[in-house]
Scaffold this motif. Structure first.
Motif, PDB file in Angstrom:
ATOM      1  N   ARG A  74      33.377  38.875  -5.417  1.00  0.00           N
ATOM      2  CA  ARG A  74      33.779  37.510  -5.016  1.00  0.00           C
ATOM      3  C   ARG A  74      33.795  37.340  -3.497  1.00  0.00           C
ATOM      4  NH1 ARG A  74      39.161  36.778  -8.784  1.00  0.00           N
ATOM      5  NH2 ARG A  74      38.245  37.660 -10.666  1.00  0.00           N
ATOM      6  N   GLY A  75      33.558  38.443  -2.780  1.00  0.00           N
ATOM      7  CA  GLY A  75      33.509  38.362  -1.306  1.00  0.00           C
ATOM      8  C   GLY A  75      34.867  38.149  -0.663  1.00  0.00           C
ATOM      9  N   ILE A  76      35.949  38.634  -1.294  1.00  0.00           N
ATOM     10  CA  ILE A  76      37.280  38.376  -0.717  1.00  0.00           C
ATOM     11  C   ILE A  76      37.996  39.659  -0.265  1.00  0.00           C
ATOM     12  CG2 ILE A  76      37.678  36.160  -1.865  1.00  0.00           C
ATOM     13  CD1 ILE A  76      39.360  37.652  -3.965  1.00  0.00           C
ATOM     14  N   VAL A  77      37.267  40.806  -0.244  1.00  0.00           N
ATOM     15  CA  VAL A  77      37.916  42.070   0.138  1.00  0.00           C
ATOM     16  C   VAL A  77      37.723  42.352   1.626  1.00  0.00           C
ATOM     17  CG1 VAL A  77      37.978  44.570  -0.222  1.00  0.00           C
ATOM     18  CG2 VAL A  77      37.535  43.041  -2.163  1.00  0.00           C
ATOM     19  N   THR A  78      38.803  42.705   2.310  1.00  0.00           N
ATOM     20  CA  THR A  78      38.704  43.179   3.694  1.00  0.00           C
ATOM     21  C   THR A  78      39.458  44.503   3.773  1.00  0.00           C
ATOM     22  OG1 THR A  78      38.922  40.886   4.384  1.00  0.00           O
ATOM     23  CG2 THR A  78      38.976  42.534   6.117  1.00  0.00           C
ATOM     24  N   ARG A  79      38.895  45.455   4.509  1.00  0.00           N
ATOM     25  CA  ARG A  79      39.542  46.769   4.638  1.00  0.00           C
ATOM     26  C   ARG A  79      40.224  46.881   5.998  1.00  0.00           C
ATOM     27  NH1 ARG A  79      35.306  47.559   1.234  1.00  0.00           N
ATOM     28  NH2 ARG A  79      36.113  48.411  -0.699  1.00  0.00           N
ATOM     29  N   VAL A  80      41.393  47.513   5.974  1.00  0.00           N
ATOM     30  CA  VAL A  80      42.162  47.681   7.208  1.00  0.00           C
ATOM     31  C   VAL A  80      42.491  49.161   7.342  1.00  0.00           C
ATOM     32  CG1 VAL A  80      44.444  47.221   8.196  1.00  0.00           C
ATOM     33  CG2 VAL A  80      43.110  45.344   7.234  1.00  0.00           C
ATOM     34  N   ASP A  81      42.426  49.665   8.587  1.00  0.00           N
ATOM     35  CA  ASP A  81      42.774  51.069   8.843  1.00  0.00           C
ATOM     36  C   ASP A  81      44.289  51.230   8.757  1.00  0.00           C
ATOM     37  OD1 ASP A  81      43.172  53.624   9.689  1.00  0.00           O
ATOM     38  OD2 ASP A  81      42.626  53.248  11.792  1.00  0.00           O
ATOM     39  N   GLY A  82      44.755  51.727   7.617  1.00  0.00           N
ATOM     40  CA  GLY A  82      46.186  51.886   7.392  1.00  0.00           C
ATOM     41  C   GLY A  82      46.772  53.111   8.060  1.00  0.00           C
ATOM     42  N   MET A  83      45.925  53.908   8.743  1.00  0.00           N
ATOM     43  CA  MET A  83      46.421  55.081   9.482  1.00  0.00           C
ATOM     44  C   MET A  83      46.976  54.667  10.847  1.00  0.00           C
ATOM     45  SD  MET A  83      45.870  57.805   7.646  1.00  0.00           S
ATOM     46  CE  MET A  83      45.889  59.197   8.795  1.00  0.00           C
ATOM     47  N   ALA A  84      46.661  53.469  11.274  1.00  0.00           N
ATOM     48  CA  ALA A  84      47.126  52.993  12.586  1.00  0.00           C
ATOM     49  C   ALA A  84      48.636  52.751  12.539  1.00  0.00           C
ATOM     50  CB  ALA A  84      46.389  51.696  12.922  1.00  0.00           C
ATOM     51  N   PRO A  85      49.279  52.668  13.713  1.00  0.00           N
ATOM     52  CA  PRO A  85      50.717  52.372  13.736  1.00  0.00           C
ATOM     53  C   PRO A  85      51.021  51.014  13.075  1.00  0.00           C
ATOM     54  CG  PRO A  85      49.964  53.108  15.886  1.00  0.00           C
ATOM     55  CD  PRO A  85      48.736  52.905  15.052  1.00  0.00           C
ATOM     56  N   ILE A  86      52.262  50.857  12.594  1.00  0.00           N
ATOM     57  CA  ILE A  86      52.657  49.682  11.808  1.00  0.00           C
ATOM     58  C   ILE A  86      52.289  48.361  12.504  1.00  0.00           C
ATOM     59  CG2 ILE A  86      54.691  48.443  10.897  1.00  0.00           C
ATOM     60  CD1 ILE A  86      55.931  51.267  10.329  1.00  0.00           C
ATOM     61  N   ASP A  87      52.544  48.247  13.811  1.00  0.00           N
ATOM     62  CA  ASP A  87      52.246  46.994  14.523  1.00  0.00           C
ATOM     63  C   ASP A  87      50.758  46.681  14.522  1.00  0.00           C
ATOM     64  OD1 ASP A  87      54.854  46.556  15.092  1.00  0.00           O
ATOM     65  OD2 ASP A  87      54.763  47.262  17.176  1.00  0.00           O
ATOM     66  N   GLN A  88      49.953  47.737  14.685  1.00  0.00           N
ATOM     67  CA  GLN A  88      48.497  47.498  14.718  1.00  0.00           C
ATOM     68  C   GLN A  88      47.960  47.090  13.356  1.00  0.00           C
ATOM     69  OE1 GLN A  88      46.081  50.598  16.519  1.00  0.00           O
ATOM     70  NE2 GLN A  88      47.604  50.841  18.134  1.00  0.00           N
ATOM     71  N   VAL A  89      48.516  47.663  12.296  1.00  0.00           N
ATOM     72  CA  VAL A  89      48.094  47.267  10.948  1.00  0.00           C
ATOM     73  C   VAL A  89      48.455  45.798  10.746  1.00  0.00           C
ATOM     74  CG1 VAL A  89      48.373  47.702   8.470  1.00  0.00           C
ATOM     75  CG2 VAL A  89      48.413  49.625  10.072  1.00  0.00           C
ATOM     76  N   ASN A  90      49.650  45.429  11.209  1.00  0.00           N
ATOM     77  CA  ASN A  90      50.082  44.030  11.101  1.00  0.00           C
ATOM     78  C   ASN A  90      49.121  43.101  11.852  1.00  0.00           C
ATOM     79  OD1 ASN A  90      52.313  41.883  12.643  1.00  0.00           O
ATOM     80  ND2 ASN A  90      52.115  41.885  10.446  1.00  0.00           N
ATOM     81  N   ASP A  91      48.708  43.505  13.058  1.00  0.00           N
ATOM     82  CA  ASP A  91      47.764  42.677  13.837  1.00  0.00           C
ATOM     83  C   ASP A  91      46.462  42.483  13.074  1.00  0.00           C
ATOM     84  OD1 ASP A  91      49.582  42.531  15.872  1.00  0.00           O
ATOM     85  OD2 ASP A  91      48.606  44.041  17.150  1.00  0.00           O
ATOM     86  N   ALA A  92      45.979  43.577  12.457  1.00  0.00           N
ATOM     87  CA  ALA A  92      44.702  43.492  11.736  1.00  0.00           C
ATOM     88  C   ALA A  92      44.826  42.539  10.548  1.00  0.00           C
ATOM     89  CB  ALA A  92      44.278  44.888  11.261  1.00  0.00           C
ATOM     90  N   ILE A  93      45.973  42.558   9.876  1.00  0.00           N
ATOM     91  CA  ILE A  93      46.167  41.656   8.728  1.00  0.00           C
ATOM     92  C   ILE A  93      46.284  40.210   9.221  1.00  0.00           C
ATOM     93  CG2 ILE A  93      47.728  41.041   6.838  1.00  0.00           C
ATOM     94  CD1 ILE A  93      48.355  44.049   6.555  1.00  0.00           C
ATOM     95  N   GLU A  94      46.992  40.027  10.327  1.00  0.00           N
ATOM     96  CA  GLU A  94      47.120  38.673  10.893  1.00  0.00           C
ATOM     97  C   GLU A  94      45.748  38.097  11.221  1.00  0.00           C
ATOM     98  OE1 GLU A  94      49.712  36.876  11.098  1.00  0.00           O
ATOM     99  OE2 GLU A  94      51.368  38.277  10.896  1.00  0.00           O
ATOM    100  N   ALA A  95      44.857  38.952  11.737  1.00  0.00           N
ATOM    101  CA  ALA A  95      43.517  38.477  12.110  1.00  0.00           C
ATOM    102  C   ALA A  95      42.744  38.016  10.873  1.00  0.00           C
ATOM    103  CB  ALA A  95      42.751  39.586  12.837  1.00  0.00           C
ATOM    104  N   ILE A  96      43.002  38.662   9.749  1.00  0.00           N
ATOM    105  CA  ILE A  96      42.315  38.257   8.504  1.00  0.00           C
ATOM    106  C   ILE A  96      42.865  36.919   8.021  1.00  0.00           C
ATOM    107  CG2 ILE A  96      42.015  38.847   6.052  1.00  0.00           C
ATOM    108  CD1 ILE A  96      42.276  41.853   7.024  1.00  0.00           C
ATOM    109  N   LEU A  97      44.172  36.731   8.153  1.00  0.00           N
ATOM    110  CA  LEU A  97      44.795  35.512   7.631  1.00  0.00           C
ATOM    111  C   LEU A  97      44.611  34.324   8.569  1.00  0.00           C
ATOM    112  CD1 LEU A  97      48.184  36.857   6.214  1.00  0.00           C
ATOM    113  CD2 LEU A  97      45.947  36.709   5.107  1.00  0.00           C
ATOM    114  N   ALA A  98      44.390  34.595   9.848  1.00  0.00           N
ATOM    115  CA  ALA A  98      44.388  33.521  10.851  1.00  0.00           C
ATOM    116  C   ALA A  98      43.441  32.368  10.538  1.00  0.00           C
ATOM    117  CB  ALA A  98      44.086  34.100  12.223  1.00  0.00           C
ATOM    118  N   PRO A  99      42.167  32.630  10.167  1.00  0.00           N
ATOM    119  CA  PRO A  99      41.260  31.502   9.963  1.00  0.00           C
ATOM    120  C   PRO A  99      41.731  30.559   8.861  1.00  0.00           C
ATOM    121  CG  PRO A  99      40.069  33.584   9.999  1.00  0.00           C
ATOM    122  CD  PRO A  99      41.529  33.904   9.962  1.00  0.00           C
ATOM    123  N   ALA A 100      42.506  31.119   7.896  1.00  0.00           N
ATOM    124  CA  ALA A 100      42.968  30.278   6.787  1.00  0.00           C
ATOM    125  C   ALA A 100      44.258  29.557   7.145  1.00  0.00           C
ATOM    126  CB  ALA A 100      43.177  31.139   5.549  1.00  0.00           C
ATOM    127  N   GLY A 101      44.792  29.842   8.316  1.00  0.00           N
ATOM    128  CA  GLY A 101      46.048  29.195   8.732  1.00  0.00           C
ATOM    129  C   GLY A 101      47.182  30.112   8.440  1.00  0.00           C
TER     130      GLY A 101
END
Ligand code: ADP
Ligand code: AMP
Length: 219
Positions: free
Chosen positions: A192-219
Motif C-alpha cells: 500500500r506504500g505506507i511503510v517507513t523505516r526508522v533507525d531505532g538504534m538512535a537515541p530516543i530524541d533522534q528517533v522521535n525527530d525521525a517520526i516527526e518528519a514522517i508525520l509532518a507532511p500530513a499535519g
C-alpha cells in the motif's frame, strides 16, 4: 485531520516510548494492546485470567481478544482522535481485522512506522526496563534513568515496577513470535506504500525527530 498510525517493531524497539512522546506532542492517543491486557490481568477480568499465562510465557493472546479490545477502545474515543497502534496488529489475522475495524469507523491507516533495532540491543533494553508504579512512565537502568534517583520525573512517586515477562528467556520467545508472526505482515502494508523505516538504534530524541518528519507532511 485524524491520523491513524502503527508503530511496528519487536519487543523493546521503543514503540511505547515513542507513542508517549507523540501523545504529549500531538494529543494523539496510544492504543497498546499490551497495556490493555496488563490492566485486564491486574483487574482480574475474564480476559485477564485467560491472558495471564500466555503473556507470562511470551506467547500471543488470541486474535479475537486483542481485536475486540481495540474495537472497544476506538469506540470509546470517538472518531475525531488521532491514534497510535502500539503492539497491534501482531498477526495477519489482526491486520485484516484492523482494516475492518478502521473502515467500519470511517478511519484509514496513514503510516506504518517500523523501528529497526538489533536483537542484542533489544534484550539489553528489555532486561533493563522499568516503569513508575503510579503513573506508568517508562525508564531504563542505563538509557533513561529518572532525573532524581528513585523519584519519578512525571509524578514524583518512589514506587517503581518491572514486568514479569521482561526476563531474558521470555524475551527470546517474544522475539521468535515477532519474527514468525508479526514481521510477515509488513508486505501487506508495503504493497500500500505506507511503510517507513526508522533507525531505532538512535537515541530516543533522534528517533522521535525521525517520526516527526514522517508525520509532518500530513499535519
Ligand atoms: P516497546 O514498547 O517497543 O516494547 P519500550 O518503549 O518500552 O519498547 O522501550 C524498551 C526499553 O528501552 C525502555 O526501558 C526504554 O526506556 C528503552 N528505550 C526506548 N527507546 C530507546 C532508545 N532509542 N535508545 C535506548 N533505549 C531506549
Ligand atoms: P507488549 O506490551 O506489547 O510487549 O505485550 C506484552 C504481551 O501481551 C505479549 O507478549 C503478548 O502475550 C500479549 N499481547 C500484546 N499485544 C498483543 C497482540 N496484538 N496480539 C497477541 N498478544 C498480544
Amino acid at each position: 485531520m485524524t491520523l491513524n498510525i502503527i508503530l511496528l517493531g519487536p519487543p523493546g524497539a521503543g514503540k511505547g516510548t515513542q507513542a508517549v512522546r507523540l501523545e504529549d506532542e500531538h494529543g494523539m492517543v496510544q492504543l497498546s494492546t499490551g497495556d490493555m491486557l496488563r490492566a485486564a490481568v491486574k483487574a482480574g477480568t475474564p480476559i485477564g485470567v485467560q491472558a495471564k499465562a500466555v503473556m507470562d510465557a511470551g506467547e500471543l493472546v488470541s486474535d479475537e481478544i486483542v481485536s475486540g479490545l481495540i474495537g472497544e477502545r476506538l469506540d470509546a474515543l470517538g472518531n475525531e482522535t488521532s491514534v497510535i497502534f502500539d503492539g497491534y496488529p501482531r498477526t495477519a489475522a489482526q491486520a485484516d481485522a484492523l482494516d475492518t475495524i478502521l473502515s467500519d469507523r470511517g478511519r484509514k491507516l496513514d503510516h506504518v512506522i517500523e523501528l529497526l533495532v538489533e536483537e542484542d540491543a533489544l534484550v539489553d533494553r528489555i532486561t533493563g526496563r522499568f516503569s513508575c508504579g503510579n503513573c506508568g512512565a517508562g525508564y531504563h537502568d542505563r538509557y533513561k534513568l529518572p532525573k532524581v534517583e528513585n523519584v519519578c520525573d512525571v509524578c514524583g512517586s518512589q514506587d517503581f515496577k518491572r514486568r514479569p515477562d521482561d526476563n531474558e528467556e521470555t524475551v527470546r520467545t517474544r522475539m521468535a513470535e515477532y519474527r514468525a508472526k508479526t514481521a510477515p505482515i509488513l508486505p501487506i502494508y508495503e504493497a500500500r506504500g505506507i511503510v517507513t523505516r526508522v533507525d531505532g538504534m538512535a537515541p530516543i530524541d533522534q528517533v522521535n525527530d525521525a517520526i516527526e518528519a514522517i508525520l509532518a507532511p500530513a499535519g
